[in-house]
Design an enzyme around this catalytic site. Sequence first.
Site, PDB file in Angstrom:
ATOM      1  NE  ARG A  29       7.504  -3.380   5.733  1.00  0.00           N
ATOM      2  CZ  ARG A  29       6.256  -3.003   5.960  1.00  0.00           C
ATOM      3  NH1 ARG A  29       5.473  -2.642   4.964  1.00  0.00           N
ATOM      4  NH2 ARG A  29       5.767  -3.040   7.181  1.00  0.00           N
ATOM      5  NE  ARG A  34       7.578  -0.752   9.875  1.00  0.00           N
ATOM      6  CZ  ARG A  34       6.411  -0.593   9.243  1.00  0.00           C
ATOM      7  NH1 ARG A  34       6.383  -0.006   8.058  1.00  0.00           N
ATOM      8  NH2 ARG A  34       5.291  -0.985   9.784  1.00  0.00           N
ATOM      9  CE  LYS A  46      -2.221  -0.869   3.887  1.00  0.00           C
ATOM     10  NZ  LYS A  46      -1.581  -2.139   4.288  1.00  0.00           N
ATOM     11  NE  ARG A 106       2.730  -4.882  11.295  1.00  0.00           N
ATOM     12  CZ  ARG A 106       3.688  -4.716  10.388  1.00  0.00           C
ATOM     13  NH1 ARG A 106       4.828  -5.339  10.499  1.00  0.00           N
ATOM     14  NH2 ARG A 106       3.486  -3.923   9.362  1.00  0.00           N
ATOM     15  NE  ARG A 159      -3.313  -1.135  10.772  1.00  0.00           N
ATOM     16  CZ  ARG A 159      -2.291  -0.551  10.163  1.00  0.00           C
ATOM     17  NH1 ARG A 159      -2.424   0.598   9.581  1.00  0.00           N
ATOM     18  NH2 ARG A 159      -1.137  -1.147  10.131  1.00  0.00           N
TER      19      ARG A 159
HETATM   20  P1  AMP Z   1       1.795   0.411   9.280  1.00  0.00           P
HETATM   21  O1  AMP Z   1       3.017   1.165   8.900  1.00  0.00           O
HETATM   22  O2  AMP Z   1       0.564   0.924   8.591  1.00  0.00           O
HETATM   23  O3  AMP Z   1       1.955  -1.066   9.118  1.00  0.00           O
HETATM   24  O4  AMP Z   1       1.543   0.687  10.840  1.00  0.00           O
HETATM   25  C1  AMP Z   1       2.506   0.322  11.803  1.00  0.00           C
HETATM   26  C2  AMP Z   1       1.853   0.227  13.171  1.00  0.00           C
HETATM   27  O5  AMP Z   1       1.312   1.502  13.537  1.00  0.00           O
HETATM   28  C3  AMP Z   1       0.678  -0.734  13.272  1.00  0.00           C
HETATM   29  O6  AMP Z   1       1.081  -2.076  13.489  1.00  0.00           O
HETATM   30  C4  AMP Z   1      -0.084  -0.155  14.468  1.00  0.00           C
HETATM   31  O7  AMP Z   1       0.557  -0.483  15.688  1.00  0.00           O
HETATM   32  C5  AMP Z   1       0.088   1.347  14.247  1.00  0.00           C
HETATM   33  N1  AMP Z   1      -1.015   1.902  13.418  1.00  0.00           N
HETATM   34  C6  AMP Z   1      -0.932   2.409  12.165  1.00  0.00           C
HETATM   35  N2  AMP Z   1      -2.134   2.825  11.729  1.00  0.00           N
HETATM   36  C7  AMP Z   1      -2.999   2.559  12.733  1.00  0.00           C
HETATM   37  C8  AMP Z   1      -4.399   2.749  12.889  1.00  0.00           C
HETATM   38  N3  AMP Z   1      -5.172   3.262  11.927  1.00  0.00           N
HETATM   39  N4  AMP Z   1      -4.951   2.374  14.072  1.00  0.00           N
HETATM   40  C9  AMP Z   1      -4.206   1.857  15.069  1.00  0.00           C
HETATM   41  N5  AMP Z   1      -2.896   1.631  14.968  1.00  0.00           N
HETATM   42  C10 AMP Z   1      -2.287   1.984  13.819  1.00  0.00           C
END
Ligand code: AMP
Length: 217
Positions: A127, A161, A13, A172, A88
Amino acid sequence: MRLVFLGPPGVGKGTQAAGLSSDLSIPHISTGALLREALDKGTPTGLEAKSFMEAGELVPDTVVLRLVQERISRPDSSAGWLLDGYPRNLVQAAALCELLTEMQQSLDRVVYFECSEAEVLRRLGGRRACRNCGETFHIEFAPATGACSAGSGEACDLYQRSDDSEQAILNRLEVYRRETDPLVDHYREQSALVVVDGSASIEAVSVSLRKALGQTP
Ligand code: AMP
Protein backbone atom coordinates in the site's frame (compact mmCIF):
# COMPACT_ATOMS: atom_id res chain seq x y z
CA MET A 1 -28.07 6.20 5.47
CA ARG A 2 -25.81 5.72 8.52
CA LEU A 3 -23.21 3.06 7.96
CA VAL A 4 -20.25 1.50 9.72
CA PHE A 5 -17.53 -0.31 7.76
CA LEU A 6 -15.88 -3.11 9.70
CA GLY A 7 -13.00 -5.38 8.72
CA PRO A 8 -9.28 -5.94 9.09
CA PRO A 9 -6.78 -3.22 8.22
CA GLY A 10 -5.95 -3.25 4.52
CA VAL A 11 -9.12 -5.02 3.42
CA GLY A 12 -10.12 -2.06 1.24
CA LYS A 13 -12.68 -0.33 3.48
CA GLY A 14 -11.29 3.10 2.60
CA THR A 15 -11.40 2.49 -1.15
CA GLN A 16 -14.99 1.22 -1.02
CA ALA A 17 -16.04 3.95 1.40
CA ALA A 18 -14.78 6.68 -0.94
CA GLY A 19 -16.90 5.37 -3.84
CA LEU A 20 -20.04 4.64 -1.84
CA SER A 21 -20.06 7.90 0.12
CA SER A 22 -19.80 9.83 -3.13
CA ASP A 23 -22.67 7.80 -4.70
CA LEU A 24 -24.86 8.32 -1.63
CA SER A 25 -23.73 11.94 -1.06
CA ILE A 26 -22.84 11.30 2.56
CA PRO A 27 -19.48 12.10 4.20
CA HIS A 28 -16.86 9.38 4.45
CA ILE A 29 -15.56 9.64 8.00
CA SER A 30 -12.31 7.74 8.49
CA THR A 31 -10.99 8.00 12.03
CA GLY A 32 -7.55 6.97 10.75
CA ALA A 33 -7.60 9.86 8.26
CA LEU A 34 -8.86 12.32 10.92
CA LEU A 35 -6.04 11.23 13.23
CA ARG A 36 -3.41 11.48 10.47
CA GLU A 37 -4.66 14.98 9.66
CA ALA A 38 -4.41 15.96 13.34
CA LEU A 39 -0.89 14.51 13.41
CA ASP A 40 0.19 16.42 10.28
CA LYS A 41 -1.17 19.67 11.71
CA GLY A 42 0.53 19.03 15.04
CA THR A 43 -2.67 19.58 17.04
CA PRO A 44 -2.83 18.39 20.70
CA THR A 45 -4.98 15.44 19.54
CA GLY A 46 -2.37 14.56 16.92
CA LEU A 47 0.42 14.68 19.47
CA GLU A 48 -1.58 12.51 21.86
CA ALA A 49 -2.24 9.95 19.10
CA LYS A 50 1.25 9.84 17.55
CA SER A 51 2.99 7.09 19.52
CA PHE A 52 -0.06 4.79 19.46
CA MET A 53 -0.46 5.15 15.71
CA GLU A 54 3.19 4.55 14.92
CA ALA A 55 3.15 1.36 16.97
CA GLY A 56 -0.09 0.15 15.34
CA GLU A 57 -1.90 0.36 18.69
CA LEU A 58 -5.35 1.84 19.21
CA VAL A 59 -5.46 5.51 20.17
CA PRO A 60 -7.32 5.98 23.52
CA ASP A 61 -11.11 5.65 23.13
CA THR A 62 -11.87 9.10 24.57
CA VAL A 63 -9.62 10.81 22.01
CA VAL A 64 -11.25 9.10 19.04
CA LEU A 65 -14.78 9.53 20.38
CA ARG A 66 -14.19 13.30 20.59
CA LEU A 67 -13.22 13.38 16.90
CA VAL A 68 -16.21 11.26 15.83
CA GLN A 69 -18.67 13.27 17.91
CA GLU A 70 -17.43 16.55 16.45
CA ARG A 71 -17.52 15.20 12.89
CA ILE A 72 -20.99 13.60 12.93
CA SER A 73 -22.46 16.72 14.55
CA ARG A 74 -21.54 18.89 11.55
CA PRO A 75 -24.37 19.95 9.21
CA ASP A 76 -23.09 17.84 6.30
CA SER A 77 -23.60 14.70 8.43
CA SER A 78 -27.28 15.37 9.11
CA ALA A 79 -28.51 13.20 6.21
CA GLY A 80 -26.15 10.35 7.02
CA TRP A 81 -22.53 9.28 7.15
CA LEU A 82 -20.21 6.39 6.58
CA LEU A 83 -17.88 5.58 9.46
CA ASP A 84 -14.69 3.81 8.38
CA GLY A 85 -12.46 2.53 11.18
CA TYR A 86 -14.83 3.31 14.04
CA PRO A 87 -15.86 1.64 16.30
CA ARG A 88 -12.81 -0.56 16.78
CA ASN A 89 -13.66 -2.25 20.09
CA LEU A 90 -16.71 -2.96 22.27
CA VAL A 91 -16.18 0.18 24.39
CA GLN A 92 -16.29 2.35 21.26
CA ALA A 93 -19.37 0.50 20.00
CA ALA A 94 -21.15 1.28 23.29
CA ALA A 95 -20.01 4.93 23.10
CA LEU A 96 -21.31 5.24 19.54
CA CYS A 97 -24.63 3.70 20.54
CA GLU A 98 -24.95 6.18 23.41
CA LEU A 99 -24.01 9.12 21.21
CA LEU A 100 -26.56 8.15 18.56
CA THR A 101 -29.29 7.74 21.18
CA GLU A 102 -28.50 11.26 22.45
CA MET A 103 -28.68 12.58 18.88
CA GLN A 104 -31.90 10.61 18.23
CA GLN A 105 -30.27 8.79 15.36
CA SER A 106 -29.73 5.14 14.62
CA LEU A 107 -27.30 2.99 12.73
CA ASP A 108 -28.74 1.47 9.56
CA ARG A 109 -26.13 -1.13 8.68
CA VAL A 110 -22.71 -2.45 9.63
CA VAL A 111 -20.84 -3.84 6.63
CA TYR A 112 -18.27 -6.48 7.48
CA PHE A 113 -15.56 -6.98 4.84
CA GLU A 114 -14.35 -10.53 5.29
CA CYS A 115 -10.81 -11.41 4.21
CA SER A 116 -8.04 -13.88 5.12
CA GLU A 117 -5.05 -12.62 7.06
CA ALA A 118 -2.63 -13.78 4.32
CA GLU A 119 -4.41 -11.61 1.75
CA VAL A 120 -4.52 -8.63 4.11
CA LEU A 121 -0.76 -8.90 4.65
CA ARG A 122 -0.15 -8.88 0.88
CA ARG A 123 -2.33 -5.82 0.46
CA LEU A 124 -0.88 -3.79 3.33
CA GLY A 125 2.73 -4.47 2.33
CA GLY A 126 2.17 -2.88 -1.09
CA ARG A 127 0.00 0.00 0.00
CA ARG A 128 1.17 3.54 -0.82
CA ALA A 129 -0.49 6.93 -0.31
CA CYS A 130 0.02 10.26 -2.08
CA ARG A 131 1.40 13.14 -0.01
CA ASN A 132 -0.55 15.65 -2.09
CA CYS A 133 -4.02 14.25 -2.85
CA GLY A 134 -4.16 11.67 -0.03
CA GLU A 135 -5.38 8.93 -2.36
CA THR A 136 -4.33 5.35 -1.61
CA PHE A 137 -2.78 3.02 -4.20
CA HIS A 138 -1.24 -0.44 -4.32
CA ILE A 139 2.02 -1.12 -6.16
CA GLU A 140 0.57 -4.35 -7.59
CA PHE A 141 -3.25 -4.09 -7.65
CA ALA A 142 -3.94 -0.37 -8.04
CA PRO A 143 -0.82 1.47 -9.24
CA ALA A 144 -0.88 5.26 -9.44
CA THR A 145 -1.14 6.14 -13.10
CA GLY A 146 -1.74 9.57 -14.60
CA ALA A 147 -1.63 12.92 -12.88
CA CYS A 148 -2.28 13.54 -9.17
CA SER A 149 -5.88 14.56 -8.47
CA ALA A 150 -4.63 17.50 -6.35
CA GLY A 151 -4.20 19.30 -9.70
CA SER A 152 -0.44 19.89 -9.91
CA GLY A 153 -0.34 18.14 -13.28
CA GLU A 154 2.45 15.94 -11.89
CA ALA A 155 2.32 12.27 -10.87
CA CYS A 156 1.37 11.41 -7.28
CA ASP A 157 4.09 11.74 -4.64
CA LEU A 158 3.86 8.29 -3.04
CA TYR A 159 4.99 7.21 0.40
CA GLN A 160 4.49 4.22 2.71
CA ARG A 161 2.62 5.03 5.91
CA SER A 162 4.81 4.53 8.97
CA ASP A 163 2.15 2.20 10.38
CA ASP A 164 2.48 0.04 7.24
CA SER A 165 5.96 -1.14 8.27
CA GLU A 166 6.16 -4.92 8.74
CA GLN A 167 6.27 -4.78 12.55
CA ALA A 168 3.40 -2.28 12.77
CA ILE A 169 1.30 -4.34 10.33
CA LEU A 170 1.71 -7.50 12.44
CA ASN A 171 0.79 -5.53 15.53
CA ARG A 172 -2.27 -3.98 13.89
CA LEU A 173 -3.49 -7.43 12.89
CA GLU A 174 -3.01 -8.68 16.43
CA VAL A 175 -4.90 -5.64 17.77
CA TYR A 176 -7.64 -6.27 15.19
CA ARG A 177 -8.02 -9.92 16.22
CA ARG A 178 -8.16 -9.06 19.90
CA GLU A 179 -10.15 -5.80 19.95
CA THR A 180 -12.13 -5.37 16.75
CA ASP A 181 -13.07 -8.86 15.59
CA PRO A 182 -15.54 -9.34 18.53
CA LEU A 183 -17.61 -6.53 16.98
CA VAL A 184 -18.63 -8.87 14.16
CA ASP A 185 -20.64 -11.03 16.58
CA HIS A 186 -21.79 -7.97 18.51
CA TYR A 187 -23.44 -6.45 15.43
CA ARG A 188 -24.60 -9.82 14.12
CA GLU A 189 -26.56 -10.27 17.36
CA GLN A 190 -28.14 -6.86 16.76
CA SER A 191 -29.11 -7.97 13.22
CA ALA A 192 -27.31 -4.94 11.82
CA LEU A 193 -24.56 -6.88 10.04
CA VAL A 194 -24.18 -7.51 6.33
CA VAL A 195 -21.18 -9.51 5.12
CA VAL A 196 -19.25 -8.79 1.94
CA ASP A 197 -16.36 -10.85 0.54
CA GLY A 198 -13.50 -8.37 0.81
CA SER A 199 -10.94 -10.64 -0.84
CA ALA A 200 -12.31 -10.12 -4.36
CA SER A 201 -11.24 -7.36 -6.79
CA ILE A 202 -12.13 -3.71 -6.09
CA GLU A 203 -14.86 -3.80 -8.77
CA ALA A 204 -16.33 -7.11 -7.55
CA VAL A 205 -16.39 -5.92 -3.92
CA SER A 206 -18.07 -2.71 -5.02
CA VAL A 207 -20.84 -4.69 -6.76
CA SER A 208 -21.36 -7.01 -3.74
CA LEU A 209 -21.42 -4.03 -1.42
CA ARG A 210 -24.18 -2.28 -3.32
CA LYS A 211 -26.15 -5.50 -3.59
CA ALA A 212 -25.81 -6.11 0.16
CA LEU A 213 -27.15 -2.60 0.83
CA GLY A 214 -29.98 -2.95 -1.65
CA GLN A 215 -28.58 -0.24 -3.92
CA THR A 216 -29.41 -0.67 -7.59
CA PRO A 217 -26.35 -0.21 -9.86
P1 AMP B 1 -6.62 3.20 9.83
O1 AMP B 1 -6.30 4.22 8.79
O2 AMP B 1 -8.10 3.02 10.02
O3 AMP B 1 -5.92 1.90 9.60
O4 AMP B 1 -6.09 3.78 11.23
C1 AMP B 1 -4.72 4.06 11.42
C2 AMP B 1 -4.41 4.11 12.91
O5 AMP B 1 -5.18 5.15 13.53
C3 AMP B 1 -4.76 2.85 13.69
O6 AMP B 1 -3.74 1.86 13.62
C4 AMP B 1 -4.92 3.41 15.10
O7 AMP B 1 -3.66 3.68 15.70
C5 AMP B 1 -5.60 4.75 14.83
N1 AMP B 1 -7.08 4.62 14.83
C6 AMP B 1 -7.92 4.76 13.78
N2 AMP B 1 -9.20 4.58 14.15
C7 AMP B 1 -9.16 4.30 15.47
C8 AMP B 1 -10.16 3.99 16.44
N3 AMP B 1 -11.46 3.91 16.13
N4 AMP B 1 -9.75 3.78 17.71
C9 AMP B 1 -8.45 3.86 18.06
N5 AMP B 1 -7.47 4.11 17.20
C10 AMP B 1 -7.81 4.34 15.91
